[in-house]
Design a protein around this motif. Structure first.
Motif, PDB file in Angstrom:
ATOM      1  N   VAL A  81      27.286 -29.868 -19.965  1.00 55.04           N
ATOM      2  CA  VAL A  81      27.833 -28.640 -20.546  1.00 55.04           C
ATOM      3  C   VAL A  81      26.875 -28.070 -21.593  1.00 55.04           C
ATOM      4  CG1 VAL A  81      29.688 -27.729 -22.009  1.00 55.04           C
ATOM      5  CG2 VAL A  81      30.223 -29.261 -20.102  1.00 55.04           C
ATOM      6  N   TRP A  82      26.300 -28.965 -22.376  1.00 46.52           N
ATOM      7  CA  TRP A  82      25.382 -28.568 -23.446  1.00 46.52           C
ATOM      8  C   TRP A  82      24.151 -27.868 -22.839  1.00 46.52           C
ATOM      9  CZ3 TRP A  82      20.591 -31.264 -24.735  1.00 46.52           C
ATOM     10  CH2 TRP A  82      20.015 -30.840 -25.946  1.00 46.52           C
ATOM     11  N   TYR A  83      23.621 -28.430 -21.733  1.00 43.38           N
ATOM     12  CA  TYR A  83      22.508 -27.778 -21.037  1.00 43.38           C
ATOM     13  C   TYR A  83      22.922 -26.409 -20.530  1.00 43.38           C
ATOM     14  CZ  TYR A  83      18.547 -30.916 -20.850  1.00 43.38           C
ATOM     15  OH  TYR A  83      17.428 -31.618 -21.179  1.00 43.38           O
ATOM     16  N   ALA A  84      24.104 -26.340 -19.904  1.00 37.79           N
ATOM     17  CA  ALA A  84      24.587 -25.073 -19.339  1.00 37.79           C
ATOM     18  C   ALA A  84      24.766 -24.030 -20.427  1.00 37.79           C
ATOM     19  CB  ALA A  84      25.896 -25.322 -18.586  1.00 37.79           C
ATOM     20  N   ASP A  85      25.114 -24.460 -21.621  1.00 37.73           N
ATOM     21  CA  ASP A  85      25.305 -23.534 -22.748  1.00 37.73           C
ATOM     22  C   ASP A  85      23.974 -23.072 -23.339  1.00 37.73           C
ATOM     23  OD1 ASP A  85      27.963 -23.725 -22.441  1.00 37.73           O
ATOM     24  OD2 ASP A  85      28.375 -24.840 -24.292  1.00 37.73           O
ATOM     25  N   GLY A  86      22.856 -23.521 -22.777  1.00 43.87           N
ATOM     26  CA  GLY A  86      21.562 -23.126 -23.331  1.00 43.87           C
ATOM     27  C   GLY A  86      21.135 -24.011 -24.491  1.00 43.87           C
ATOM     28  N   ARG A  87      21.543 -25.250 -24.493  1.00 42.64           N
ATOM     29  CA  ARG A  87      21.142 -26.265 -25.463  1.00 42.64           C
ATOM     30  C   ARG A  87      21.212 -25.782 -26.921  1.00 42.64           C
ATOM     31  NH1 ARG A  87      16.020 -29.383 -24.245  1.00 42.64           N
ATOM     32  NH2 ARG A  87      14.909 -27.417 -24.139  1.00 42.64           N
ATOM     33  N   GLY A 129      21.340 -25.695 -30.767  1.00 38.07           N
ATOM     34  CA  GLY A 129      20.963 -26.660 -31.802  1.00 38.07           C
ATOM     35  C   GLY A 129      19.639 -27.356 -31.530  1.00 38.07           C
ATOM     36  N   ALA A 130      19.207 -27.420 -30.251  1.00 43.39           N
ATOM     37  CA  ALA A 130      18.004 -28.191 -29.938  1.00 43.39           C
ATOM     38  C   ALA A 130      16.739 -27.475 -30.408  1.00 43.39           C
ATOM     39  CB  ALA A 130      17.916 -28.442 -28.434  1.00 43.39           C
ATOM     40  N   ALA A 131      16.724 -26.149 -30.243  1.00 44.69           N
ATOM     41  CA  ALA A 131      15.507 -25.416 -30.548  1.00 44.69           C
ATOM     42  C   ALA A 131      15.395 -25.076 -32.029  1.00 44.69           C
ATOM     43  CB  ALA A 131      15.452 -24.138 -29.712  1.00 44.69           C
ATOM     44  N   ALA A 132      16.454 -25.335 -32.789  1.00 43.84           N
ATOM     45  CA  ALA A 132      16.419 -24.997 -34.209  1.00 43.84           C
ATOM     46  C   ALA A 132      15.230 -25.699 -34.867  1.00 43.84           C
ATOM     47  CB  ALA A 132      17.716 -25.435 -34.884  1.00 43.84           C
ATOM     48  N   PRO A 133      14.487 -25.001 -35.719  1.00 48.00           N
ATOM     49  CA  PRO A 133      13.282 -25.585 -36.307  1.00 48.00           C
ATOM     50  C   PRO A 133      13.624 -26.602 -37.394  1.00 48.00           C
ATOM     51  CG  PRO A 133      13.648 -23.386 -37.169  1.00 48.00           C
ATOM     52  CD  PRO A 133      14.732 -23.628 -36.173  1.00 48.00           C
ATOM     53  N   MET A 134      14.515 -27.507 -37.065  1.00 52.95           N
ATOM     54  CA  MET A 134      14.856 -28.623 -37.956  1.00 52.95           C
ATOM     55  C   MET A 134      15.101 -28.190 -39.402  1.00 52.95           C
ATOM     56  SD  MET A 134      14.778 -30.925 -35.760  1.00 52.95           S
ATOM     57  CE  MET A 134      15.013 -32.312 -36.816  1.00 52.95           C
ATOM     58  N   PRO A 135      16.144 -27.398 -39.653  1.00 53.92           N
ATOM     59  CA  PRO A 135      16.435 -27.099 -41.046  1.00 53.92           C
ATOM     60  C   PRO A 135      17.016 -28.341 -41.729  1.00 53.92           C
ATOM     61  CG  PRO A 135      18.138 -26.201 -39.619  1.00 53.92           C
ATOM     62  CD  PRO A 135      17.160 -26.889 -38.727  1.00 53.92           C
ATOM     63  N   ALA A 136      17.559 -29.224 -40.917  1.00 55.36           N
ATOM     64  CA  ALA A 136      18.260 -30.369 -41.485  1.00 55.36           C
ATOM     65  C   ALA A 136      17.352 -31.589 -41.497  1.00 55.36           C
ATOM     66  CB  ALA A 136      19.522 -30.642 -40.672  1.00 55.36           C
ATOM     67  N   GLY A 181      28.148 -33.300 -31.571  1.00 56.55           N
ATOM     68  CA  GLY A 181      29.125 -32.868 -32.563  1.00 56.55           C
ATOM     69  C   GLY A 181      28.500 -31.946 -33.597  1.00 56.55           C
ATOM     70  N   ARG A 182      27.221 -32.178 -33.868  1.00 51.01           N
ATOM     71  CA  ARG A 182      26.491 -31.335 -34.801  1.00 51.01           C
ATOM     72  C   ARG A 182      26.489 -29.880 -34.325  1.00 51.01           C
ATOM     73  NH1 ARG A 182      24.611 -31.875 -39.907  1.00 51.01           N
ATOM     74  NH2 ARG A 182      22.680 -30.725 -40.139  1.00 51.01           N
ATOM     75  N   ALA A 183      26.365 -29.685 -33.011  1.00 55.15           N
ATOM     76  CA  ALA A 183      26.313 -28.331 -32.470  1.00 55.15           C
ATOM     77  C   ALA A 183      27.705 -27.741 -32.248  1.00 55.15           C
ATOM     78  CB  ALA A 183      25.536 -28.335 -31.145  1.00 55.15           C
ATOM     79  N   TYR A 184      28.694 -28.597 -31.925  1.00 57.25           N
ATOM     80  CA  TYR A 184      29.988 -28.058 -31.482  1.00 57.25           C
ATOM     81  C   TYR A 184      31.142 -28.313 -32.434  1.00 57.25           C
ATOM     82  CZ  TYR A 184      28.016 -27.173 -26.840  1.00 57.25           C
ATOM     83  OH  TYR A 184      27.282 -26.696 -25.805  1.00 57.25           O
ATOM     84  N   LEU A 243       8.882 -36.156 -30.173  1.00 61.26           N
ATOM     85  CA  LEU A 243       8.366 -36.946 -29.064  1.00 61.26           C
ATOM     86  C   LEU A 243       9.280 -36.669 -27.878  1.00 61.26           C
ATOM     87  CD1 LEU A 243       6.108 -39.176 -28.827  1.00 61.26           C
ATOM     88  CD2 LEU A 243       7.973 -40.821 -28.915  1.00 61.26           C
ATOM     89  N   LEU A 244       8.723 -36.210 -26.776  1.00 70.18           N
ATOM     90  CA  LEU A 244       9.520 -35.887 -25.584  1.00 70.18           C
ATOM     91  C   LEU A 244      10.648 -34.921 -25.924  1.00 70.18           C
ATOM     92  CD1 LEU A 244       9.881 -39.555 -24.300  1.00 70.18           C
ATOM     93  CD2 LEU A 244       8.208 -37.875 -23.525  1.00 70.18           C
ATOM     94  N   GLY A 245      10.382 -34.005 -26.840  1.00 69.68           N
ATOM     95  CA  GLY A 245      11.363 -32.971 -27.153  1.00 69.68           C
ATOM     96  C   GLY A 245      12.432 -33.378 -28.141  1.00 69.68           C
ATOM     97  N   ALA A 246      12.428 -34.632 -28.573  1.00 72.09           N
ATOM     98  CA  ALA A 246      13.441 -35.069 -29.539  1.00 72.09           C
ATOM     99  C   ALA A 246      12.736 -35.540 -30.808  1.00 72.09           C
ATOM    100  CB  ALA A 246      14.263 -36.208 -28.946  1.00 72.09           C
ATOM    101  N   PRO A 247      13.435 -35.460 -31.960  1.00 72.32           N
ATOM    102  CA  PRO A 247      12.813 -35.920 -33.204  1.00 72.32           C
ATOM    103  C   PRO A 247      12.472 -37.405 -33.120  1.00 72.32           C
ATOM    104  CG  PRO A 247      14.842 -34.722 -33.642  1.00 72.32           C
ATOM    105  CD  PRO A 247      14.764 -34.928 -32.167  1.00 72.32           C
ATOM    106  N   LEU A 248      11.317 -37.793 -33.683  1.00 67.36           N
ATOM    107  CA  LEU A 248      10.829 -39.160 -33.609  1.00 67.36           C
ATOM    108  C   LEU A 248      11.867 -40.206 -34.062  1.00 67.36           C
ATOM    109  CD1 LEU A 248       8.378 -40.910 -32.912  1.00 67.36           C
ATOM    110  CD2 LEU A 248       7.648 -40.690 -35.288  1.00 67.36           C
ATOM    111  N   PRO A 249      12.567 -39.984 -35.214  1.00 65.34           N
ATOM    112  CA  PRO A 249      13.529 -41.012 -35.630  1.00 65.34           C
ATOM    113  C   PRO A 249      14.579 -41.294 -34.564  1.00 65.34           C
ATOM    114  CG  PRO A 249      13.283 -39.346 -37.333  1.00 65.34           C
ATOM    115  CD  PRO A 249      12.506 -38.873 -36.156  1.00 65.34           C
ATOM    116  N   TRP A 250      14.997 -40.236 -33.855  1.00 64.68           N
ATOM    117  CA  TRP A 250      16.044 -40.424 -32.843  1.00 64.68           C
ATOM    118  C   TRP A 250      15.519 -41.208 -31.659  1.00 64.68           C
ATOM    119  CZ3 TRP A 250      21.154 -39.039 -33.083  1.00 64.68           C
ATOM    120  CH2 TRP A 250      21.516 -38.386 -34.265  1.00 64.68           C
TER     121      TRP A 250
END
Lengths: 504, 133
Positions: free
Chosen positions: A200-206, A208-215, A288-291, B88-95
Motif C-alpha cells: 500500500v505504501w508503494y502504491a501511495d507513492g512512498r 516519507g521516503a524521499a523526505a530529505p531526512m529532517p528527522a 507509522g511515521r508516515a501514516y 545504503l540501498l535507499g535506506a538510512p545506514l542506521p536502519w
C-alpha cells in the motif's frame, strides 16, 4: 469502530490455546511432565516454544511503538533481546542443561550446597517474574480496548483465566505445544499485514521516503542528549545482552532439552527465529511515521501495530488484517504470561507451597497448581493497580534486574571454581538492591533529563559490574568456603554426556 | 586449573543431591579412561582443565567479536554523527545495520560457535578413549 474481527480473533486464539493445551494434557501425567516436559523436547520444537514464549507484548507491540516515538535508537531493544541468546549460547546453554537442575534456585543449591543461596534466588525469580508479568497483563488490557473497545480490566482478566486454565491443567508439556504454535502465529500475524502495508505504501507513492531526512535525531541509533544518551544506549545493550540468561522463563526452558548438545542447537535455532521476527516491528514503526504520527503525539504508540492496518487500508481487508494482528498480540500475552507463570509457579511450588505447613504437605502437582494461582493473580492485581509505564520499558527494567543478579551468578558459577556461597549472596544482594532501587525510582517518579535520570533509568551499566565485583571480592575473602564438591560439579557441567562418568 | 591440592579434593568429595527424572541412557560402569577425572587426580585435572579452557576461550572469542562489531556501533554514530545521514540501498545506514544486517550476523556467529564447541567436545572424547589404550 467495528469490533467484530477483534472479538473473533481473540476468541479463536483463546480456544486454540486451550485446545492445544488440553491435547498436551493427555500426555502430561507426572510432576516431571509438569515442570520440564520430562526433558524430551527436540531442538526445533523447543526452539519454536522458546521463541513463542519469549516474544512478548513488548516485542509484538512495544518495539514498533517505541520506534515510532523515539526513532532508531529503540532498535537496540530487539537487537539486545536476540543477542542475549548468543551470549547465553556461548557461556551458559550446555553447562546449564548439564547441571541437571529444574530451576535457577536448583542450580544455585546444587552449585553451593546452600539453602540460603537457594532462598535468595527464589525471591529474585519471583520478583523478576512479577516485574515481567504485570506489563504483559497491562498490554492485554490495552489491546482489547483498542480492538474491541472493552474496558481495560477485561484483557488482564481474560489472559489470566486462559493462562491459569492451561498452566494448571497441563503444565510444561502442554505449554510446549502451545508456545510453539504461538511463535508461528505471531510471526505470520505480523508478516502478512506488513507485506500488505508495504505494498500500500508503494502504491501511495512512498510517502516519507524521499523526505530529505529532517528527522536526523529520529534516525540516529543513539538516545538523545550527548554523553548521557550514549550511556543510556550502552546500558540498554548491557542489560539486554546479559539479562536474557537470567530470565526465569527462559532458563526453565533449557531443562526441557534432552542433553547439553541439544541445548546448544536449540539456542541456535532460537537465534534464527528471533532474527526473523525482529525484522518486522521496525517496518511498522517506520510506516507509522508516515501514516500514524498522531499516535506518538497522543502517547498511545503501544497500539500502533493494532491501529495501523485500519488506518492504511480501508474496508474489509483492513478489518481482516486488524483481526490478524489482534490475534498475534493476544497470542503474545498468552504465551509469555504462561511461560512466566510456569517459572514462578515452579519455584513457588518447590520452596513455598510444596513445603510442609502445619504438619501437612501438598502433593507435587497440587503444590504446582496452587503456585500457578499465586503467579497469575498477584501480577493481575498489580496490572490493575499500577500505573502504565510502557510495555517495552517495564520489560527492559526486568532485564536490568536479571542482568545484575542471575547473570553474574550463572557466569561465575559455571566458569569459576572460586565462587563461594557468601560471595554469591553478597553479589545477588548488591546487584538486586542496586538495580531494584533504580527500577523503583523510575516507576515512581519522572525526573528531569541528564545524568542522574540516565543512571537510574538504565542501571545495568553500573549495577552489573557492581554485582560481578562484589561476587568476586567476597568470594576471594571467604576462600575457605569454596564448596568441596566444586571440582566434581565442574566436571558434570562441562563434559559431554557421551562420556560415561559418574555424574553424581 | 585450580591450586587446590588433589588429595584434599578427593577426601572432601561430596555427592550433590538431586533427583534425576529422565535423561539420556548412560552405561552403568565407568571406563578406566575416565577414572582420572572421577578421582580428581592431577592427570584428571589436566584433562578437565584443557576442555574448560578450550570452551571458555571459544566463548570469549565469539563474544569479543560480538562486542567489537555490534558494540562499537553506538560509539561510531556518537563520534561521527554524519553517518546517520548516509544512505545504503535507499535506506538510512542506521536502519540497514540495526534493523536488518545485525540478525544474520548474530546467527552466523552462533552457528560458528556451535560447530567449534561440538568439535572441542569430540576431541575431548577422542582423547579420553586414547588414554585408555
Amino acid at each position: 469502530m467495528t469490533s467484530a474481527p477483534g472479538i473473533v480473533a481473540v476468541v479463536l486464539v483463546a480456544v486454540a490455546t486451550l485446545a492445544i493445551g488440553t491435547w498436551g494434557l493427555r500426555v502430561s501425567r507426572t510432576t516431571s511432565d509438569f515442570l520440564v516436559a520430562s526433558r524430551s523436547v527436540g531442538p526445533r520444537l523447543n526452539a519454536s516454544a522458546i521463541g513463542g514464549e519469549y516474544l512478548s507484548a513488548a516485542s509484538f507491540l512495544g518495539v514498533a511503538g517505541l520506534v515510532l516515538t523515539f526513532g532508531s535508537d529503540m532498535l537496540w531493544y530487539p537487537i539486545g533481546w536476540t543477542a542475549g541468546y548468543l551470549v547465553l549460547l556461548a557461556l551458559v546453554a550446555a553447562p546449564l542443561r548439564r547441571s541437571g537442575a529444574y530451576t535457577l534456585p536448583d542450580f544455585a543449591e546444587a552449585r553451593f550446597g546452600s539453602r540460603r543461596v537457594r532462598a535468595v534466588c527464589s525471591v529474585l525469580v519471583v520478583a523478576i517474574g512479577l516485574l515481567y508479568l504485570y506489563p504483559q497483563f497491562q498490554g492485554a488490557g490495552l489491546t482489547l480496548r483498542s480492538a474491541v473497545g472493552a474496558p481495560t480490566w477485561v484483557g488482564p482478566v481474560v489472559v489470566g483465566a486462559v493462562v491459569l486454565a492451561n498452566v494448571s491443567s497441563g503444565g510444561m508439556r502442554s505449554i510446549t505445544f502451545v508456545q510453539a504454535f504461538q511463535y508461528w502465529l505471531k510471526l505470520w500475524a505480523l508478516l502478512l499485514p506488513a507485506a500488505v502495508l508495504v505494498a500500500v505504501w508503494y502504491a501511495d507513492g512512498r510517502p516519507g521516503a524521499a523526505a530529505p531526512m529532517p528527522a536526523e535525531e529520529w534516525s540516529a541509533p543513539l538516545a538523545p542528549g550527548g554523553g548521557p544518551g550514549l550511556y543510556v544506549t550502552y546500558s540498554l545493550v548491557v542489560a539486554t545482552f546479559l539479562g536474557t540468561m537470567g530470565l526465569p522463563h527462559v532458563v526453565v526452558r533449557f531443562y526441557t532439552n534432552p542433553d547439553g548438545r541439544a541445548a546448544r542447537r536449540t539456542t541456535l535455532v532460537v537465534l534464527a527465529l528471533l532474527g526473523l521476527f525482529y525484522l518486522l516491528p521496525p517496518v511498522y514503526g517506520a510506516l507509522g511515521r508516515a501514516y500514524a504520527a498522531e499516535l506518538a503525539a497522543s502517547g498511545r504508540s503501544d497500539v500502533l501495530v493494532l491501529e495501523l492496518p485500519r488506518l492504511m487500508v480501508p474496508g474489509l481487508l483492513g478489518e481482516a488484517l486488524t483481526g490478524l494482528v489482534t490475534a498475534g498480540a493476544f497470542a503474545a500475552f498468552l504465551s509469555t504470561s504462561s511461560g512466566l507463570s510456569i517459572a514462578v509457579a515452579g519455584v513457588l511450588s518447590q520452596d513455598v507451597t510444596g513445603r510442609a505447613w502445619r504438619g501437612r504437605r501438598l502433593a507435587g502437582v497440587t503444590a504446582f497448581r496452587v503456585g500457578a494461582v499465586v503467579a497469575v493473580v498477584v501480577p493481575l492485581l498489580m496490572a490493575l493497580a499500577a500505573p502504565h509505564v510502557g510495555v517495552a520499558r517495564a520489560v527492559g527494567l526486568a532485564f536490568a534486574v536479571a542482568a545484575s543478579t542471575f547473570c553474574p551468578l550463572l557466569l561465575l558459577g559455571i566458569w569459576w571454581r572460586g565462587l563461594t556461597d557468601a560471595g554469591a549472596i553478597a553479589g545477588l544482594a548488591a546487584g538486586g538492591l542496586g538495580s531494584g532501587a533504580a527500577v523503583a525510582m523510575t516507576l515512581s517518579a519522572a525526573a528531569p533529563a541528564g545524568w542522574p535520570t540516565a543512571l537510574l533509568e538504565q542501571p545495568a551499566a553500573w549495577s552489573v559490574p557492581l554485582a560481578f565485583a562484589t561476587m568476586v571480592g567476597v568470594s576471594l575473602a571467604t576462600r575457605s568456603r569454596v564448596p568441596a564438591h566444586t571440582g566434581r560439579f565442574m566436571v558434570r557441567l562441562h563434559t559431554p554426556e557421551a562420556l560415561d562418568l559418574d555424574r553424581g | 586449573m585450580s591450586g587446590q591440592p588433589p588429595e584434599r579434593a578427593r577426601v572432601e568429595r561430596v555427592r550433590v543431591e538431586r533427583v534425576r527424572v529422565t535423561g539420556p541412557a548412560r552405561r552403568r560402569t565407568p571406563g578406566a579412561r575416565t577414572r582420572d577425572i572421577e578421582a580428581e587426580t592431577r592427570l584428571g585435572e589436566v584433562y578437565m582443565g584443557s576442555l574448560l579452557r578450550e570452551q571458555l576461550w571459544l566463548a570469549v572469542r565469539v563474544l569479543v567479536v560480538l562486542a567489537v562489531v555490534v558494540g562499537s556501533l553506538p560509539l561510531a554514530f556518537h563520534v561521527w554523527p554524519g553517518l546517520t545521514g548516509v544512505r545504503l540501498l535507499g535506506a538510512p545506514l542506521p536502519w540497514v545495520l540495526l534493523g536488518v544486517a545485525v540478525y544474520p550476523f548474530l546467527v552466523l556467529l552462533g552457528w560458528h560457535y556451535v560447530r567449534r564447541a561440538e568439535r572441542n567436545e569430540a576431541d575431548f572424547l577422542e582423547l579420553m578413549s586414547e588414554v585408555r589404550e
